[in-house]
Design an enzyme around this catalytic site. Structure first.
Site, PDB file in Angstrom:
ATOM      1  N   HIS A  28       5.152  -0.485  -4.826  1.00 44.62           N
ATOM      2  CA  HIS A  28       5.451   0.449  -3.733  1.00 44.62           C
ATOM      3  C   HIS A  28       4.665   0.049  -2.499  1.00 44.62           C
ATOM      4  O   HIS A  28       3.849  -0.876  -2.536  1.00 44.62           O
ATOM      5  CB  HIS A  28       5.204   1.901  -4.139  1.00 44.62           C
ATOM      6  CG  HIS A  28       3.766   2.274  -4.398  1.00 44.62           C
ATOM      7  ND1 HIS A  28       3.036   1.746  -5.437  1.00 44.62           N
ATOM      8  CD2 HIS A  28       2.934   3.135  -3.765  1.00 44.62           C
ATOM      9  CE1 HIS A  28       1.824   2.269  -5.432  1.00 44.62           C
ATOM     10  NE2 HIS A  28       1.716   3.113  -4.421  1.00 44.62           N
ATOM     11  N   HIS A  33       2.338   1.364  -0.438  1.00 49.15           N
ATOM     12  CA  HIS A  33       1.009   1.799   0.008  1.00 49.15           C
ATOM     13  C   HIS A  33       0.061   0.620   0.229  1.00 49.15           C
ATOM     14  O   HIS A  33       0.117  -0.383  -0.487  1.00 49.15           O
ATOM     15  CB  HIS A  33       0.403   2.779  -1.003  1.00 49.15           C
ATOM     16  CG  HIS A  33       0.995   4.153  -0.916  1.00 49.15           C
ATOM     17  ND1 HIS A  33       0.972   5.043  -1.958  1.00 49.15           N
ATOM     18  CD2 HIS A  33       1.618   4.785   0.115  1.00 49.15           C
ATOM     19  CE1 HIS A  33       1.567   6.170  -1.578  1.00 49.15           C
ATOM     20  NE2 HIS A  33       1.976   6.034  -0.329  1.00 49.15           N
ATOM     21  N   ASP A  54      -2.985   0.020  -0.396  1.00 49.20           N
ATOM     22  CA  ASP A  54      -3.844  -0.475  -1.481  1.00 49.20           C
ATOM     23  C   ASP A  54      -3.035  -1.219  -2.548  1.00 49.20           C
ATOM     24  O   ASP A  54      -3.577  -1.607  -3.578  1.00 49.20           O
ATOM     25  CB  ASP A  54      -4.676   0.657  -2.094  1.00 49.20           C
ATOM     26  CG  ASP A  54      -3.827   1.757  -2.719  1.00 49.20           C
ATOM     27  OD1 ASP A  54      -2.817   2.150  -2.111  1.00 49.20           O
ATOM     28  OD2 ASP A  54      -4.176   2.226  -3.827  1.00 49.20           O
ATOM     29  N   HIS A  55      -1.744  -1.452  -2.272  1.00 51.76           N
ATOM     30  CA  HIS A  55      -0.891  -2.210  -3.199  1.00 51.76           C
ATOM     31  C   HIS A  55      -0.252  -3.431  -2.537  1.00 51.76           C
ATOM     32  O   HIS A  55       0.171  -4.352  -3.229  1.00 51.76           O
ATOM     33  CB  HIS A  55       0.198  -1.296  -3.798  1.00 51.76           C
ATOM     34  CG  HIS A  55      -0.400  -0.169  -4.601  1.00 51.76           C
ATOM     35  ND1 HIS A  55      -0.367  -0.118  -5.961  1.00 51.76           N
ATOM     36  CD2 HIS A  55      -1.105   0.919  -4.197  1.00 51.76           C
ATOM     37  CE1 HIS A  55      -1.016   0.970  -6.385  1.00 51.76           C
ATOM     38  NE2 HIS A  55      -1.465   1.610  -5.333  1.00 51.76           N
ATOM     39  N   HIS A  64       6.055   9.420  -6.474  1.00 44.85           N
ATOM     40  CA  HIS A  64       4.843   9.107  -5.692  1.00 44.85           C
ATOM     41  C   HIS A  64       5.263   8.635  -4.299  1.00 44.85           C
ATOM     42  O   HIS A  64       4.739   9.098  -3.286  1.00 44.85           O
ATOM     43  CB  HIS A  64       4.048   8.040  -6.439  1.00 44.85           C
ATOM     44  CG  HIS A  64       2.802   7.580  -5.742  1.00 44.85           C
ATOM     45  ND1 HIS A  64       1.705   8.376  -5.551  1.00 44.85           N
ATOM     46  CD2 HIS A  64       2.480   6.379  -5.194  1.00 44.85           C
ATOM     47  CE1 HIS A  64       0.761   7.694  -4.917  1.00 44.85           C
ATOM     48  NE2 HIS A  64       1.216   6.478  -4.681  1.00 44.85           N
ATOM     49  N   ASP A 118       1.559   3.420  -9.221  1.00 43.31           N
ATOM     50  CA  ASP A 118       0.965   4.758  -9.148  1.00 43.31           C
ATOM     51  C   ASP A 118       1.928   5.820  -9.661  1.00 43.31           C
ATOM     52  O   ASP A 118       1.874   6.979  -9.231  1.00 43.31           O
ATOM     53  CB  ASP A 118       0.584   5.096  -7.691  1.00 43.31           C
ATOM     54  CG  ASP A 118      -0.602   4.289  -7.188  1.00 43.31           C
ATOM     55  OD1 ASP A 118      -1.208   3.547  -7.982  1.00 43.31           O
ATOM     56  OD2 ASP A 118      -0.918   4.403  -5.983  1.00 43.31           O
ATOM     57  N   HIS A 139      -4.822   2.085 -11.059  1.00 48.10           N
ATOM     58  CA  HIS A 139      -6.136   2.650 -10.701  1.00 48.10           C
ATOM     59  C   HIS A 139      -6.944   3.021 -11.938  1.00 48.10           C
ATOM     60  O   HIS A 139      -6.382   3.404 -12.967  1.00 48.10           O
ATOM     61  CB  HIS A 139      -5.970   3.917  -9.854  1.00 48.10           C
ATOM     62  CG  HIS A 139      -5.445   3.666  -8.476  1.00 48.10           C
ATOM     63  ND1 HIS A 139      -6.259   3.370  -7.408  1.00 48.10           N
ATOM     64  CD2 HIS A 139      -4.183   3.662  -7.999  1.00 48.10           C
ATOM     65  CE1 HIS A 139      -5.517   3.202  -6.317  1.00 48.10           C
ATOM     66  NE2 HIS A 139      -4.241   3.364  -6.653  1.00 48.10           N
TER      67      HIS A 139
HETATM   68 FE    FE Z   1      -2.579   3.340  -5.186  1.00 48.32          FE
HETATM   69 ZN    ZN Z   2       0.153   4.631  -4.056  1.00 46.94          ZN
END
Ligand code: FE
Ligand code: ZN
Length: 262
Positions: free
Chosen positions: A63, A65, A67-68, A121, A140, A178
């Protein structure tokens, strides 16, 4: 047969990034193809590849985001790797080369991953499942003892997404993005205190964390028995979070809302 199979099994490496993210290297030994799933950062990804003498050939994103996908463009510039990600979110994945969906699946060397569309999400979230290797990369959407926050989707969408993942075999290893397991465990125990399998799992998780070990991958069979977000249709959780006329998806929504406040 079994020896032959293990010779060409995917090699999977878990490595930490940022404060609590995990990246995963997937190495397909016959062709040498190597993917990183959800690289938050380029440097730790390249270090993990270098440590094993692997050349990065692909990025698999679940996805959009930061942090990905934070490492996407840097990794592509440095390695020329091919970026694979959700077709539904093609405009939000930096450097996307191959847009995939449930119909296309995704290829890595001689392996083919089934792609699951798992919105909730985010609106375009996908998961990758390597059936022969019993490995699920779910970003996530599903966490060990938890699930992702509903930033862009509804409880009904998330419940349908979780049901798709719950239908996979018990021996599936769950590579989620995570290390949230201990805080998820505290909520899970509050939500379903009488679940004996959960009590045992929380003890195992706490012991692992006390030794500094990763709790990822988790096992899907354990998640089915312990994770309250996969159990919104279980009598114990319906008794705690349900009510007259509530659908399973509404109960999932109530569990998610309680976790947000926990
Ligand atoms: Fe994340
Ligand atoms: Zn995420």
């Amino acid at each position: 047969m079994s020896a032959q199979k293990s010779e060409k099994a995917l090699e999977i490496v878990v490595f930490p990034m940022l404060s609590d993210n995990y990246g995963f290297l997937i190495h397909e030994p016959l062709t040498g193809a190597t993917a990183v799933v959800d690289p938050a950062e380029a440097a730790p990804t390249l270090a993990a590849c270098d440590a094993r003498g692997w050349r990065l050939t692909h990025i698999f994103n679940t996805h959009h985001h930061g942090d990905h996908v934070g490492g996407n463009l840097d990794l592509k510039a440095k390695t020329g790797c091919t970026i694979v990600g959700p077709a539904y979110d093609r405009d939000r994945i930096p450097g996307l080369d191959i847009a995939v969906d449930e119909a296309s699946g995704a290829d890595l060397g001689n392996r083919h991953a089934k792609v699951f569309f798992v919105p909730g999400h985010t609106r375009g979230h996908i998961a990758y499942w390597f059936a022969e290797d019993a490995a699920l990369f779910c970003g996530d959407t599903l966490f060990a003892l938890g699930c992702g926050r509903l930033f862009e989707g509804t409880p009904a969408q998330m419940w349908q997404s979780l049901l798709k993942l719950r239908a996979l075999p018990d021996e599936t290893r769950v590579y989620c993005a995570h290390e949230y397991t201990q805080s998820n465990a505290r909520f899970a125990l509050a939500a379903e205190p009488e679940n004996v399998a959960l009590q045992q799992e929380v003890a195992r998780v706490n012991a692992a964390r006390a030794k500094g070990e990763f709790t990822i991958p988790s096992l899907l069979g354990r998640e089915k028995a312990c994770n309250p977000f996969l159990r919104a249709d279980a009598p114990s959780l319906q008794a705690h979070f349900g009510g007259a006329g509530m659908k399973d998806a509404d109960v999932l929504g109530a569990i998610r809302a309680a976790k947000d406040r926990f």
